[in-house]
Structure formats: structure tokens, C-alpha cells
Design a protein around this motif. Structure first.
Motif, PDB file in Angstrom:
ATOM      1  N   GLU A 130       0.831  -1.195   0.000  1.00 42.19           N
ATOM      2  CA  GLU A 130       0.000   0.000   0.000  1.00 42.19           C
ATOM      3  C   GLU A 130       0.868   1.249   0.000  1.00 42.19           C
ATOM      4  OE1 GLU A 130      -3.249  -0.221   2.781  1.00 42.19           O
ATOM      5  OE2 GLU A 130      -3.239   1.954   3.038  1.00 42.19           O
ATOM      6  N   ARG A 132      -3.144   6.272  -1.626  1.00 43.00           N
ATOM      7  CA  ARG A 132      -4.421   5.805  -2.169  1.00 43.00           C
ATOM      8  C   ARG A 132      -4.280   4.546  -3.039  1.00 43.00           C
ATOM      9  NH1 ARG A 132      -6.641   8.729  -5.849  1.00 43.00           N
ATOM     10  NH2 ARG A 132      -4.867  10.036  -6.386  1.00 43.00           N
ATOM     11  N   ILE A 185      -7.155   1.791  -6.677  1.00 47.13           N
ATOM     12  CA  ILE A 185      -7.043   3.225  -6.399  1.00 47.13           C
ATOM     13  C   ILE A 185      -8.270   3.630  -5.596  1.00 47.13           C
ATOM     14  CG2 ILE A 185      -6.739   5.536  -7.358  1.00 47.13           C
ATOM     15  CD1 ILE A 185      -5.860   4.240  -9.997  1.00 47.13           C
ATOM     16  N   ARG A 186      -8.017   4.139  -4.392  1.00 48.09           N
ATOM     17  CA  ARG A 186      -9.130   4.612  -3.547  1.00 48.09           C
ATOM     18  C   ARG A 186      -9.356   6.098  -3.792  1.00 48.09           C
ATOM     19  NH1 ARG A 186      -6.138   1.544  -0.463  1.00 48.09           N
ATOM     20  NH2 ARG A 186      -4.967   3.279   0.400  1.00 48.09           N
ATOM     21  N   ASP A 187     -10.600   6.537  -3.583  1.00 45.47           N
ATOM     22  CA  ASP A 187     -10.934   7.962  -3.689  1.00 45.47           C
ATOM     23  C   ASP A 187     -10.367   8.538  -4.991  1.00 45.47           C
ATOM     24  OD1 ASP A 187     -10.142  11.001  -1.836  1.00 45.47           O
ATOM     25  OD2 ASP A 187     -11.916  10.477  -3.018  1.00 45.47           O
ATOM     26  N   SER A 188     -10.725   7.946  -6.104  1.00 47.37           N
ATOM     27  CA  SER A 188     -10.146   8.343  -7.391  1.00 47.37           C
ATOM     28  C   SER A 188     -10.457   9.813  -7.711  1.00 47.37           C
ATOM     29  CB  SER A 188     -10.662   7.428  -8.498  1.00 47.37           C
ATOM     30  OG  SER A 188     -12.079   7.430  -8.535  1.00 47.37           O
ATOM     31  N   ASP A 235      -6.297  11.328 -11.826  1.00 48.96           N
ATOM     32  CA  ASP A 235      -5.872   9.934 -12.009  1.00 48.96           C
ATOM     33  C   ASP A 235      -6.171   9.434 -13.419  1.00 48.96           C
ATOM     34  OD1 ASP A 235      -7.065   9.107  -8.667  1.00 48.96           O
ATOM     35  OD2 ASP A 235      -5.041   9.699  -9.314  1.00 48.96           O
TER      36      ASP A 235
END
Lengths: 111, 112
Positions: B57, B60, B76-79, B83
Motif C-alpha cells: 500500500e 491511495r 485506487i481509492r478515492d479516485s 488519475d
């Protein structure tokens, strides 16, 4: 943040001419690479260079291609007699271990 | 069978979504697995790399490798709209001059 630089950004040449693409790798890196990417296609490995010699090369890297590290900072790719199919983006990369950091590329156009 | 395969996309998601990008490979000798991001007509930018199987990790981004199924993922978190790019997986075998074998990339579009 250190980065790989490449010159020129765009090179136009006539078929059969020699071209030299230049790269300045990140200063403390020991491994150097050239890749190419034909428009719309995958990035393809050409050659890796370590300790002043080629450590691996692909089938693309034939006798028309050569690499050199002429001094402590530059790394060059020479194409002796360019062909139309050599038109592509050429990327230099460098690394201290297995990771590789790429430069912005030189767009080579062969007419 | 291609050595490294990726769904070309485009993958379109709304801002804030969790994105899953995947890659399969056929060469059992691959040991290092890189993820790059490439904006149009720019050089690949290294995002993450992992060695062998497992998760890693970084902010994000989470990279996951399953060597038993030869399957690599990037989450990918909270794109964010920034991005939006093409994501390239690039595995490498040991003792092969560190040669990277790139997939064709997945184009991601994050809509505001």
C-alpha cells in the motif's frame, strides 16, 4: 526530485540517416535502459546496460542499434541507418535496483 | 498467449470511486511487478512495485500480486480526475537484465 532527462524531445530524420538520442540518467543510478513505444502500441524493451556493458537486449536491438555511456552522466542510443519503422517514442530509463524511472521520451519521426 | 495482458478499457468511473485495474501474465519467472501511469505522449511514471506475492500500500494505491494465478491488481481509492491516464503493468524476471515486459495498458477516465 531527481529525474531522467532526454534530448531532443522531437527528432525528424530521413530514412537511411544516423540518429543519436541522448539521455541523462538519475545521478546515483547504475542500471540504464532504452525502450520504445510505437504510436498506439505497447512499450517495448530494447536494451539494458550495467557496468559499461550490455546486460540484455531484445530482438529489436539489431546491428543498427548501439548504446554508449561516453562519460559519467550521458547515456546514448544510436541508430545507424534509420528505417520508416523506427518511427516511435524512445524512452530512456534508469534505476538503482529493480525499479526503473523513465524519462519524458524522444519522438523520432523517420520520413 | 500474450505474455502480459490488460483490458484496454476505457474504464470510466465517477470521482471518489474505488478503481480496480488488473493484469494477467503467463511467464512463471516474473518476480517483480511494477505499475506505471502514463499520460498521453509522456513517459511512464512509476507508481509502485512489489516483489513476489502479497500486497503493498502507498497512499491511495494498493498493489496486489497472486503468483499462483498469475494475476496482478492495482486498486485506487478515492479516485480523482487527475488519475485519468493509462495504467501499465510491467513485470520483470530476475537475471534477465531487469527487462520489463509491459502490458498494453488500461485507460482510466475519472469523471468529476
Amino acid at each position: 526530485e531527481p529525474e531522467v532527462t532526454q534530448t531532443p524531445s522531437h527528432q525528424v530524420t530521413q530514412m537511411g540517416q544516423e540518429v543519436i538520442l541522448r539521455c541523462v540518467p538519475i545521478s546515483n543510478h547504475l542500471y540504464f535502459y532504452w525502450y520504445r513505444q510505437i504510436l498506439g502500441q505497447k512499450v517495448e524493451f530494447l536494451v539494458s546496460f550495467y557496468n559499461n556493458e550490455i546486460s540484455e537486449k531484445s530482438e529489436i536491438f539489431d546491428d543498427q542499434f548501439s548504446v554508449e555511456r561516453p562519460d559519467g552522466s550521458n547515456f546514448t542510443l544510436k541508430i545507424r541507418s534509420t528505417k520508416l519503422e523506427d518511427s516511435a517514442m524512445y524512452f530512456c530509463a534508469s534505476g538503482g535496483g529493480y525499479e526503473q524511472y523513465f524519462g519524458p521520451g524522444t519522438r523520432l519521426t523517420v520520413t | 498467449q500474450k505474455e502480459v495482458e490488460q483490458d484496454p478499457g476505457p474504464l470510466s468511473v465517477p470521482e471518489g470511486a474505488i478503481v480496480s485495474l488488473n493484469c494477467t501474465y503467463s511467464n512463471s519467472a516474473f518476480q517483480y511487478f511494477m505499475w506505471y501511469r502514463q499520460y498521453s505522449r509522456k513517459g511512464p511514471e512509476l507508481l509502485m512495485y512489489t516483489y513476489s506475492s502479497g500486497n503493498k500500500e502507498d497512499g491511495r494505491f494498493t498493489a496486489q500480486v497472486d503468483k499462483s494465478s498469475k494475476y496482478i491488481s492495482l486498486f485506487i481509492r478515492d479516485s480523482q480526475p487527475s488519475d485519468s491516464a493509462t495504467y501499465l503493468c510491467a513485470p520483470s524476471a530476475l537475471n534477465a537484465g531487469n527487462m520489463l515486459t509491459f502490458g498494453g495498458g488500461t485507460r482510466l477516465m475519472v469523471k468529476p
